[in-house]
Design a protein around this motif. Structure first.
Motif, PDB file in Angstrom:
ATOM      1  N   LEU A   1      18.506  -0.112   7.008  1.00 31.48           N
ATOM      2  CA  LEU A   1      17.653  -1.290   6.910  1.00 31.48           C
ATOM      3  C   LEU A   1      16.325  -1.111   7.638  1.00 31.48           C
ATOM      4  CD1 LEU A   1      20.339  -4.069   7.465  1.00 31.48           C
ATOM      5  CD2 LEU A   1      19.327  -3.334   5.315  1.00 31.48           C
ATOM      6  N   PHE A   2      16.291  -0.235   8.634  1.00 28.07           N
ATOM      7  CA  PHE A   2      15.066  -0.061   9.406  1.00 28.07           C
ATOM      8  C   PHE A   2      13.984   0.654   8.598  1.00 28.07           C
ATOM      9  CE2 PHE A   2      12.432   2.380  12.429  1.00 28.07           C
ATOM     10  CZ  PHE A   2      11.932   1.330  13.188  1.00 28.07           C
ATOM     11  N   VAL A   3      14.375   1.684   7.849  1.00 28.24           N
ATOM     12  CA  VAL A   3      13.385   2.482   7.121  1.00 28.24           C
ATOM     13  C   VAL A   3      12.610   1.650   6.095  1.00 28.24           C
ATOM     14  CG1 VAL A   3      13.058   4.479   5.605  1.00 28.24           C
ATOM     15  CG2 VAL A   3      14.655   4.613   7.514  1.00 28.24           C
ATOM     16  N   PRO A   4      13.262   0.774   5.295  1.00 31.22           N
ATOM     17  CA  PRO A   4      12.475  -0.028   4.345  1.00 31.22           C
ATOM     18  C   PRO A   4      11.426  -0.929   4.997  1.00 31.22           C
ATOM     19  CG  PRO A   4      14.768  -0.043   3.702  1.00 31.22           C
ATOM     20  CD  PRO A   4      14.708   0.599   5.055  1.00 31.22           C
ATOM     21  N   TYR A   5      11.642  -1.334   6.250  1.00 28.75           N
ATOM     22  CA  TYR A   5      10.635  -2.156   6.912  1.00 28.75           C
ATOM     23  C   TYR A   5       9.376  -1.347   7.212  1.00 28.75           C
ATOM     24  CZ  TYR A   5      13.882  -6.039   7.461  1.00 28.75           C
ATOM     25  OH  TYR A   5      14.744  -7.077   7.218  1.00 28.75           O
ATOM     26  N   LEU A   6       9.508  -0.029   7.320  1.00 28.72           N
ATOM     27  CA  LEU A   6       8.345   0.844   7.513  1.00 28.72           C
ATOM     28  C   LEU A   6       7.900   1.395   6.176  1.00 28.72           C
ATOM     29  CD1 LEU A   6       9.455   2.797  10.709  1.00 28.72           C
ATOM     30  CD2 LEU A   6       8.034   0.741  10.566  1.00 28.72           C
ATOM     31  N   SER A   7       7.739   0.514   5.211  1.00 31.68           N
ATOM     32  CA  SER A   7       7.340   0.901   3.864  1.00 31.68           C
ATOM     33  C   SER A   7       6.428  -0.183   3.313  1.00 31.68           C
ATOM     34  CB  SER A   7       8.578   1.066   2.970  1.00 31.68           C
ATOM     35  OG  SER A   7       9.161  -0.207   2.689  1.00 31.68           O
ATOM     36  N   SER A   8       6.188  -0.125   2.017  1.00 29.81           N
ATOM     37  CA  SER A   8       5.352  -1.147   1.376  1.00 29.81           C
ATOM     38  C   SER A   8       6.188  -2.297   0.830  1.00 29.81           C
ATOM     39  CB  SER A   8       4.546  -0.510   0.237  1.00 29.81           C
ATOM     40  OG  SER A   8       5.425   0.043  -0.745  1.00 29.81           O
TER      41      SER A   8
ATOM     42  N   PHE B   1      -1.157   4.508  12.867  1.00 33.88           N
ATOM     43  CA  PHE B   1      -0.212   5.573  13.183  1.00 33.88           C
ATOM     44  C   PHE B   1       1.057   5.488  12.327  1.00 33.88           C
ATOM     45  CE2 PHE B   1       0.994   2.065  15.888  1.00 33.88           C
ATOM     46  CZ  PHE B   1       2.389   2.102  15.914  1.00 33.88           C
ATOM     47  N   LEU B   2       1.285   4.361  11.650  1.00 32.08           N
ATOM     48  CA  LEU B   2       2.437   4.228  10.762  1.00 32.08           C
ATOM     49  C   LEU B   2       2.081   4.399   9.297  1.00 32.08           C
ATOM     50  CD1 LEU B   2       4.321   1.148  12.287  1.00 32.08           C
ATOM     51  CD2 LEU B   2       5.007   3.552  12.408  1.00 32.08           C
ATOM     52  N   ARG B   3       0.792   4.319   8.996  1.00 30.71           N
ATOM     53  CA  ARG B   3       0.374   4.233   7.603  1.00 30.71           C
ATOM     54  C   ARG B   3       0.730   5.482   6.810  1.00 30.71           C
ATOM     55  NH1 ARG B   3      -5.558   2.424   7.527  1.00 30.71           N
ATOM     56  NH2 ARG B   3      -4.576   0.796   8.785  1.00 30.71           N
ATOM     57  N   GLY B   4       0.524   6.658   7.388  1.00 32.30           N
ATOM     58  CA  GLY B   4       0.820   7.894   6.663  1.00 32.30           C
ATOM     59  C   GLY B   4       2.296   8.010   6.325  1.00 32.30           C
ATOM     60  N   PHE B   5       3.149   7.709   7.310  1.00 34.53           N
ATOM     61  CA  PHE B   5       4.591   7.764   7.056  1.00 34.53           C
ATOM     62  C   PHE B   5       5.001   6.744   6.006  1.00 34.53           C
ATOM     63  CE2 PHE B   5       8.784   5.944   7.950  1.00 34.53           C
ATOM     64  CZ  PHE B   5       9.584   7.072   7.804  1.00 34.53           C
ATOM     65  N   ALA B   6       4.518   5.502   6.136  1.00 34.85           N
ATOM     66  CA  ALA B   6       4.915   4.441   5.211  1.00 34.85           C
ATOM     67  C   ALA B   6       4.464   4.736   3.785  1.00 34.85           C
ATOM     68  CB  ALA B   6       4.335   3.110   5.680  1.00 34.85           C
ATOM     69  N   GLU B   7       3.316   5.351   3.638  1.00 28.45           N
ATOM     70  CA  GLU B   7       2.773   5.598   2.305  1.00 28.45           C
ATOM     71  C   GLU B   7       3.533   6.680   1.560  1.00 28.45           C
ATOM     72  OE1 GLU B   7      -1.565   6.539   0.212  1.00 28.45           O
ATOM     73  OE2 GLU B   7      -1.373   6.439   2.397  1.00 28.45           O
ATOM     74  N   HIS B   8       4.049   7.681   2.277  1.00 30.36           N
ATOM     75  CA  HIS B   8       4.621   8.847   1.614  1.00 30.36           C
ATOM     76  C   HIS B   8       6.139   8.952   1.719  1.00 30.36           C
ATOM     77  CE1 HIS B   8       0.611  10.394   0.869  1.00 30.36           C
ATOM     78  NE2 HIS B   8       0.308  10.214   2.141  1.00 30.36           N
ATOM     79  N   GLN B   9       6.779   8.075   2.449  1.00 28.20           N
ATOM     80  CA  GLN B   9       8.231   8.156   2.552  1.00 28.20           C
ATOM     81  C   GLN B   9       8.884   7.725   1.230  1.00 28.20           C
ATOM     82  OE1 GLN B   9      10.749   5.309   3.527  1.00 28.20           O
ATOM     83  NE2 GLN B   9       9.435   3.913   4.676  1.00 28.20           N
ATOM     84  N   PRO B  10      10.090   8.214   0.941  1.00 25.27           N
ATOM     85  CA  PRO B  10      10.695   7.967  -0.373  1.00 25.27           C
ATOM     86  C   PRO B  10      10.969   6.510  -0.686  1.00 25.27           C
ATOM     87  CG  PRO B  10      12.245   9.054   1.131  1.00 25.27           C
ATOM     88  CD  PRO B  10      10.907   9.129   1.758  1.00 25.27           C
TER      89      PRO B  10
END
Length: 255
Positions: free
Chosen positions: A179-186, A197-206
């Motif tokens: 549940l944590f990973v989807p919160y760091l997404s779009s 500092f979170l934008r790059g990870f959030a943009e490219h994570q699956p």
């Protein structure tokens, strides 16, 4: 072959039966995603409406919550697999003329079916709140394939987590990770609104790739160039989860 299929069917039915009997977990898996949908649309929707590029917030958030709900159901798979391993069910099956790993397969299939039902409930809640998808028949078909592939991946990962866990509490922690990973997404706000500092990870994570693709499929617009990396991510992670689950099950037999 018939015996193997019969074993899979029996243990899948067992997994579904245990799910229905675990009232607390079922309520969490079904009610929590719907509650998240209601919370974000009715409480936070007005505050972030202007950030979603003209789309209504329910249209924006529905695809993300549909994938988020898979995390609730997958955590049940992790705890169920760990329970069978810890209580000797797997050890007992190894002494019988059946494929012992079918117990894990049964939990995975039951978990996938359970998660797909939860996803449909979330979709129904979104429609009741004003979600108005414009997908074609082909778009809905591809959306169903995407959701199913994501659910299979997450359920396999939960099975591997349950096999690796040393305690029931550790097995239950899979829900936190899922549940944590989807919160760091779009899922809830565009990535442009996140800290740098979170934008790059959030943009490219699956998860973001999956949400953006599902959002495009349900809105009827052409799918962007994220489809290829998404396919590679889903295929690679599913294969890795499958291999890891098999290895962990074999290792458990040597304990």
């Amino acid at each position: 072959m018939i015996t193997l299929l019969r074993t899979e069917a029996v243990l899948t039915r067992r997994g579904l039966t245990h799910s229905l009997r675990d009232v607390d977990s079922m309520v969490t898996a079904v009610v929590a995603p719907v509650a998240v949908m209601l919370l974000f649309v009715t409480v936070f929707g007005a505050a972030v409406e202007g950030l979603t590029e003209g789309a209504s917030y329910v249209d924006y958030v529905a695809p993300g919550v549909m994938l988020l709900c898979a995390g609730f159901g997958a955590s049940m798979t992790a705890t169920a697999v760990h329970s069978d391993l810890a209580t000797g069910v797997v050890r007992r099956l190894r002494t019988m003329p059946v494929r012992a790993s079918a117990v894990v397969t049964g939990h995975v299939v039951a978990g996938v079916l359970r998660n797909l039902v939860s996803t449909l409930l979330v979709l129904g809640a979104a429609l009741a709140l004003g979600f108005r998808p414009e997908a074609s028949a082909a778009g809905w078909a591809w959306a169903a394939v995407l959701v199913t592939a994501y659910v299979v991946l997450l359920t396999l990962a939960a099975a591997a987590w349950g096999l690796a866990a040393r305690s029931a509490d550790t097995a239950g922690m899979f829900a936190f990770v899922a549940l944590f990973v989807p919160y760091l997404s779009s899922a809830f706000v565009p990535v442009e609104g996140l800290p740098t500092f979170l934008r790059g990870f959030a943009e490219h994570q699956p998860v973001s790739l999956a949400i953006e693709t599902l959002r495009e499929l349900t809105s009827g617009v052409p799918v962007g160039d994220q489809a290829v990396p998404l396919t590679l991510w889903l295929g690679g992670l599913t294969l890795a989860a499958l291999v890891l689950t098999r290895w962990l099950f074999q290792r458990a037999g040597r304990r």
